[in-house]
Design an enzyme around this catalytic site. Structure first.
Site, short mmCIF file in Angstrom:
data_model
loop_
_atom_site.label_atom_id
_atom_site.label_comp_id
_atom_site.label_asym_id
_atom_site.label_seq_id
_atom_site.Cartn_x
_atom_site.Cartn_y
_atom_site.Cartn_z
N LYS A 20 0.75 -1.23 0.12
CA LYS A 20 -0.01 -0.01 0.09
C LYS A 20 0.86 1.22 -0.07
O LYS A 20 0.56 2.20 -0.81
CB LYS A 20 -1.01 -0.17 1.15
CG LYS A 20 -1.67 1.18 1.56
CD LYS A 20 -2.51 1.44 2.56
CE LYS A 20 -1.79 1.57 4.22
NZ LYS A 20 -1.43 3.06 4.23
N ASN A 21 1.98 1.17 1.09
CA ASN A 21 2.46 2.53 1.04
C ASN A 21 3.58 2.71 -0.19
O ASN A 21 4.31 3.90 0.01
CB ASN A 21 2.92 2.50 2.59
CG ASN A 21 1.97 2.77 3.59
OD1 ASN A 21 0.84 3.04 3.27
ND2 ASN A 21 2.36 2.59 4.68
N CYS A 113 -5.31 8.55 9.10
CA CYS A 113 -5.56 7.99 10.34
C CYS A 113 -5.24 8.72 11.70
O CYS A 113 -4.40 9.53 11.58
CB CYS A 113 -4.62 6.65 10.51
SG CYS A 113 -5.11 5.24 9.52
N ARG A 118 0.57 14.43 13.53
CA ARG A 118 0.59 14.48 12.05
C ARG A 118 0.89 15.75 11.28
O ARG A 118 0.04 15.86 10.24
CB ARG A 118 -0.29 13.29 11.21
CG ARG A 118 -0.12 11.97 11.94
CD ARG A 118 -1.00 11.11 11.28
NE ARG A 118 -0.21 10.35 10.28
CZ ARG A 118 -0.65 9.26 9.43
NH1 ARG A 118 -1.84 9.17 9.54
NH2 ARG A 118 0.29 8.94 8.69
N PRO A 119 1.58 16.58 11.57
CA PRO A 119 1.84 17.77 10.94
C PRO A 119 2.31 17.60 9.43
O PRO A 119 2.76 16.50 9.35
CB PRO A 119 2.57 18.73 11.76
CG PRO A 119 3.37 17.77 12.40
CD PRO A 119 2.59 16.47 12.61
N ASP A 298 3.91 0.51 12.15
CA ASP A 298 2.78 0.17 11.53
C ASP A 298 2.47 -1.49 11.93
O ASP A 298 1.37 -2.08 11.66
CB ASP A 298 2.93 0.14 9.93
CG ASP A 298 2.43 1.42 9.27
OD1 ASP A 298 2.05 2.15 10.38
OD2 ASP A 298 3.04 1.66 8.22
N ARG A 390 -9.13 -0.45 3.75
CA ARG A 390 -8.21 0.84 3.48
C ARG A 390 -6.58 0.06 3.08
O ARG A 390 -5.90 0.59 2.13
CB ARG A 390 -8.13 1.88 4.37
CG ARG A 390 -8.93 2.68 4.42
CD ARG A 390 -8.72 3.92 5.53
NE ARG A 390 -7.47 4.50 5.00
CZ ARG A 390 -7.10 5.64 5.62
NH1 ARG A 390 -7.63 6.05 6.78
NH2 ARG A 390 -6.01 6.23 5.19
N1 EPU Z 1 5.96 14.44 11.07
C1 EPU Z 1 6.35 15.83 11.45
N2 EPU Z 1 6.20 16.77 10.32
C2 EPU Z 1 6.01 16.45 8.74
C3 EPU Z 1 5.70 15.06 8.73
C4 EPU Z 1 5.72 14.01 9.90
O1 EPU Z 1 6.48 16.41 12.49
O2 EPU Z 1 5.86 17.16 8.08
C5 EPU Z 1 6.20 13.57 12.22
C6 EPU Z 1 4.70 12.99 12.42
O3 EPU Z 1 3.82 13.54 13.10
C7 EPU Z 1 5.21 11.43 12.89
C8 EPU Z 1 6.71 11.15 12.27
O4 EPU Z 1 7.15 12.33 11.91
O5 EPU Z 1 5.30 11.64 14.39
C9 EPU Z 1 6.55 10.11 11.16
O6 EPU Z 1 5.90 10.53 10.19
P1 EPU Z 1 6.10 10.17 8.68
O7 EPU Z 1 6.13 11.46 7.83
O8 EPU Z 1 7.46 9.39 8.64
O9 EPU Z 1 4.85 9.17 8.29
P2 EPU Z 1 3.79 9.52 7.01
O10 EPU Z 1 4.55 9.63 5.63
O11 EPU Z 1 2.78 10.34 7.48
C10 EPU Z 1 3.95 7.01 6.40
C11 EPU Z 1 3.12 6.05 6.34
C12 EPU Z 1 2.33 5.46 7.50
C13 EPU Z 1 3.66 4.83 8.54
C14 EPU Z 1 4.55 6.04 8.75
C15 EPU Z 1 5.97 5.70 9.41
C16 EPU Z 1 2.27 6.11 3.98
C17 EPU Z 1 1.05 6.59 3.48
N3 EPU Z 1 1.99 6.39 5.22
O12 EPU Z 1 3.39 7.90 6.94
O13 EPU Z 1 1.54 4.35 7.42
O14 EPU Z 1 2.90 4.77 9.85
O15 EPU Z 1 5.07 6.35 7.44
O16 EPU Z 1 6.49 4.68 8.92
O17 EPU Z 1 3.09 5.66 3.68
C18 EPU Z 1 -0.36 2.77 7.76
O18 EPU Z 1 -0.22 2.32 6.71
O19 EPU Z 1 -1.17 2.31 8.46
C19 EPU Z 1 0.25 3.93 8.02
C20 EPU Z 1 -0.07 4.69 8.97
#
Ligand code: EPU
Length: 414
Positions: A20-21, A113, A118-119, A298, A390
């Site tokens: 998915k990701n 989610c 998640r900023p 995850d 999802r």
């Molecule tokens: N963060 C910030 N600022 C930003 C972006 C992220 O502070 O601009 C923080 C987040 O709040 C969090 C941390 O950095 O505490 C990690 O977030 P990251 O950006 O790495 O995660 P993401 O891109 O939002 C993806 C996956 C998630 C998975 C995370 C961590 C996708 C579509 N989603 O999310 O997958 O948990 O990486 O590996 O790729 C899931 O599949 O159930 C899922 C939530």
């Protein structure tokens, strides 16, 4: 809701779907070119449908045949529909590509989610470093300007921010350096796709160096889903049984396999197959989630379910998201002994879990409850099946292959 009759050891073999990701950013990468993009091994998931609806709304055409999708046409629309972006966070990745191709982009702040604040500050600051003029007004990000090369330092190796900058950088003919990037297998899969489309990407120890330009057509097979794989390994072992997975990249599962062995489970790896078995009586352990190659956040909820039936105490530190604990209260309702202490979960192993009605709050919390359900005595009814849709392709069918009794029922309105 999804209904599980548990309490019997599972055993069987499951074929793992595309990740998915990995496929979600790959679909957005189609915005970087007017040439066709062919993606293979695309799972049928609600999140994939949402991402395809997004690029269609932006002007692309999508054809699907089995697990292959072909994306064609030009993206001529710079405004992403709020109704789509509010459903799923990965849709926010269209910001950089639209800006790069059209000189402007208007994308609502994303939903997704509920597992933490998640900023998107790292996405926005990164694009600003590359020349974007960014304004957030009434929940919509407006970006304009011509992008140029530069160095962007990420204070945290965010998966989404790294992908956003890789996508934007792939269109810029100067060097973009992403310092402290995420290196999850899904990020590296996007790198491979961008290189196939014509970008240059060097992955050095502390940074990625991207030099892009006019991208062309490509054909790309998505990597197997390591989180789906981990979920089914835990489904087999949590029942005191076993699961064998086909079509996986075992090296993406190293952290989970090491932790399963530490608990006393038996793990075998051969080629693209992995098998794990856990005779009852596995031990409690300490785990902390971390960026790859650390233990994935995850799989934290699913591992918590597994450890709730371990012998002794486990401590799980959630270091990636600050409130990814939607499963904890529901597992307690099933008889688990868990206490939340800030970012840590302390789990005292119990002899058995009991089926009851519980609610999934997000994809992985839902998966944890399904695992608890297959291990529990009696019937577990899990509301919120849409969360599982999802992220898990054919979940009932795959669990049935392991011998589980699982079906879907209309939830009554209470
Ligand atoms: N963060 C910030 N600022 C930003 C972006 C992220 O502070 O601009 C923080 C987040 O709040 C969090 C941390 O950095 O505490 C990690 O977030 P990251 O950006 O790495 O995660 P993401 O891109 O939002 C993806 C996956 C998630 C998975 C995370 C961590 C996708 C579509 N989603 O999310 O997958 O948990 O990486 O590996 O790729 C899931 O599949 O159930 C899922 C939530």
């Amino acid at each position: 809701m999804i209904v599980v009759r548990g309490g019997r050891p599972l055993s069987g073999r499951v074929r793992i779907s595309g990740a998915k990701n990995a496929v979600l950013p790959a679909i957005v990468a189609s915005l970087l070119t007017d040439e066709p993009l062919i993606l293979k091994r695309v799972p049928r998931l609600l999140d994939v449908e949402t991402q395809l609806a997004l690029i269609e709304a932006l002007g692309k055409r999508v054809e699907r045949e089995g697990d292959v999708i072909t994306i064609r046409g030009e993206a001529g629309v710079a405004t992403a529909p709020r109704e789509i972006v509010s459903r799923m966070r990965a849709s926010f990745l269209c910001l950089g590509p639209l800006l790069a191709r059209l000189g402007e982009a208007h994308v609502p702040l994303p939903g997704g989610c509920v597992i933490g604040a998640r900023p998107v500050d790292l996405h926005l600051a990164g694009l600003a470093r590359l020349g974007a003029d960014i304004r957030v007004d009434e929940g919509v990000v407006h970006a304009a300007g011509a992008l140029h090369g530069g160095e962007v330092w990420l204070r945290y190796p965010s998966v989404g921010a790294t992908e956003q900058l890789l996508l934007a950088g792939a269109t810029i003919p100067e060097e973009v350096e992403i310092v402290n990037p995420a290196r999850e297998p899904e990020v590296m899969d996007l790198v491979r796709l961008l290189v196939a489309m014509g970008a240059e990407v060097k992955a050095l120890e502390d940074r990625f160096i991207v030099r892009g330009g006019r991208l062309g057509e490509a054909e790309h097979a998505v990597i197997p889903d390591r989180i789906e794989a981990g979920t089914y390994l835990l489904a087999g072992t949590i029942t005191g049984g076993e699961a064998e997975l086909a079509d996986v990249h075992p090296e993406h599962l190293t952290a989970l396999l090491a932790k399963l062995e530490e608990c006393g489970a038996e793990v075998e790896v051969s080629g693209d197959r992995v098998r794990a078995a856990a005779p009852r009586g596995w031990r409690g352990i300490e785990v902390e989630t971390a960026p790859y190659p650390g233990f994935p956040t995850d799989l934290q909820p699913q591992l918590t379910a597994f450890l709730s039936l371990a012998r002794g105490r486990s401590i799980i530190w959630e270091r990636v998201f600050e409130s990814r604990f939607g499963h904890v209260g529901e597992l307690i309702r099933m008889g688990a002994r868990i206490t939340l202490q800030g970012q840590a979960i302390a789990v005292e192993g119990v002899e058995e879990l009991r089926g009851t009605e519980v609610a999934a709050t997000d994809i992985r919390a839902g998966a944890a409850l399904v695992l608890a359900g297959v291990a529990a005595r009696g019937v577990t009814r899990i509301r919120g099946v849409e969360h599982l849709r999802r992220g898990y392709e054919n979940m009932e069918e795959k669990l049935a292959r392991l011998g589980a009794k699982v079906w879907v029922e209309e939830a009554s309105v209470t």
